[in-house]
Design an enzyme around this catalytic site. Sequence first.
Site, PDB file in Angstrom:
ATOM      1  N   LYS A  79       0.848  -1.202   0.000  1.00 45.27           N
ATOM      2  CA  LYS A  79       0.000   0.000   0.000  1.00 45.27           C
ATOM      3  C   LYS A  79       0.880   1.248   0.000  1.00 45.27           C
ATOM      4  O   LYS A  79       1.920   1.283   0.688  1.00 45.27           O
ATOM      5  CB  LYS A  79      -0.888  -0.032   1.254  1.00 45.27           C
ATOM      6  CG  LYS A  79      -1.940   1.067   1.307  1.00 45.27           C
ATOM      7  CD  LYS A  79      -2.832   0.886   2.540  1.00 45.27           C
ATOM      8  CE  LYS A  79      -3.926   1.935   2.639  1.00 45.27           C
ATOM      9  NZ  LYS A  79      -4.781   1.777   3.834  1.00 45.27           N
ATOM     10  N   SER A 154      -9.639   1.928   2.855  1.00 41.26           N
ATOM     11  CA  SER A 154      -8.775   2.648   1.964  1.00 41.26           C
ATOM     12  C   SER A 154      -7.755   1.784   1.221  1.00 41.26           C
ATOM     13  O   SER A 154      -7.205   2.221   0.224  1.00 41.26           O
ATOM     14  CB  SER A 154      -8.030   3.722   2.757  1.00 41.26           C
ATOM     15  OG  SER A 154      -7.203   3.133   3.734  1.00 41.26           O
ATOM     16  N   SER A 178      -9.890  -0.399   7.049  1.00 38.98           N
ATOM     17  CA  SER A 178      -9.291  -0.280   5.710  1.00 38.98           C
ATOM     18  C   SER A 178      -8.602  -1.509   5.149  1.00 38.98           C
ATOM     19  O   SER A 178      -8.237  -1.516   3.984  1.00 38.98           O
ATOM     20  CB  SER A 178      -8.295   0.875   5.693  1.00 38.98           C
ATOM     21  OG  SER A 178      -8.992   2.075   5.490  1.00 38.98           O
TER      22      SER A 178
END
Length: 485
Positions: A79, A154, A178
């Site tokens: 990420k 996210s 997330s």
Amino acid sequence: MSLWKKGLKELSDLIQSKEVKPSEVVSAFVERASELEPKINSYVTDLSQQAVEEAKKKDEELAKAESIPPLFGLPVAIKDNISTKGIKTTCSSKILENYIPQFDATVITKLKEQGYVITGKTNLDEFAMGSSTENSAFFTTKNPWDYTRVPGGSSGGSAAAVGAGIVPAALGSDTGGSIRQPAAFCGVVGLKPTYGRVSRYGLVAFASSLDQIGPITRKVEDAALLMNVIAGKDPRDSTSVDREVPDFLSYTGKDIKGIKIGLPEEFFVEGLDPQIKEIVLNAVRQLEKEGAEIIEVSMPTTKYAIEAYYIIAPSEASSNLARYDGVRYGYRAKDYKDLEEMYSKTRDEGFGAEVKRRIMLGTYSLSSGYYDAYYLKAQKVRTLIYQDFMNAFEKVDILATPTTPDVAFKIGEKTDDPIQMYLSDIFTVSVNMAGVPGISIPCGFKDGLPVGLQLIGKPFDEGTLLQVAHRYESLSGLSDKFPGE
Ligand code: GLN
């Protein structure tokens, strides 16, 4: 079976026994990515070509090596809010668009010690604030099961990449859901470890008392494998905890007889789609058939989790994001007449709407006169939520809930309504507030879209979560399902 359909652990076994080479594994995923990445857009920085070169070097090392670590030569995506030395780390924000860290996050150092191969930095909601990747300053990632829908957020880029079979595993971060919410939306496994289990050093801070890094994988055993590598005390993160790290893989494959599973009544109420409820309860019934005991519990304060979270997380964010001032990091506005205008123009031009909303909410809640009424009260609610969990864990070993109230929504469906967007985390935020571990695993489909089962554990008991999750996965066979097949 094609290599790209395999999980991390299976691939690890194949490399260990020298049946396949790292370059064959990496190329299989890179090929899959060349087909699907243009449709899904999971990567902010696509490192496929570099990964192919890196894997060739690993082939040579493997030929000479006597023994290799479990993740040697295996592709993993990261990420883009986790710092990678020499590789852009943008947080999907304009303010960090060209930021190249000079150091690695501790989790990256650990992966490098294993000899992993990074395939790319994945898209997210700007600074991890959001539930759909629509808050990325660059583009929205698409759900691999339906390109008109969001992948969740996210960590949407990480979950979409794993869901599509572009990469077998990825790291995400979870502040209010997330990792688990996008894992549920994309039909993969996502584990948020106990707060303090994994070092946050090098994770760009959003809400420091809630943030945790964790794995997003195709299979439960792959999450265990990654946890074996990333967990542990780190002198660089004073909130990481010095607790023995068990061999998480040893929990997979065990039976679940006698394990007590709690169903919190507050998680099965209105707002939950009836079909999702049925699918989740069906999964729980299967666990019961395997010898687990099902017990109803009540956690009355968890219904205030969203409200308290949206005070605490923005408060911490408003403080953490003060460092982006155009002086030390990233973007700086072009025209300004003095220092103050440089700060305000930089921040106005560099941050997106949701990040600004959070900074304003947080600044308001922390200002004198409002601190007691909002921030302090939210902290008290947080303590009560924690106590709800601890009371429940006196009666049961783990809790089972839906991960999300419904399946992946349409792109654009909730962008004009922040409250509706915030509510998509209704079943995940309380887990962060209590600091306990949670995992989401696939448990079925509604109208062709994946549904997630969330299991929540006692502090530092990720092992039991993996045990029960693995048992369910072997019954359901859902880890072998790919979109479009
Ligand atoms: N969706 C939640 C938020 O917007 C949680 C995000 C996260 O876990 N990083 O804050």
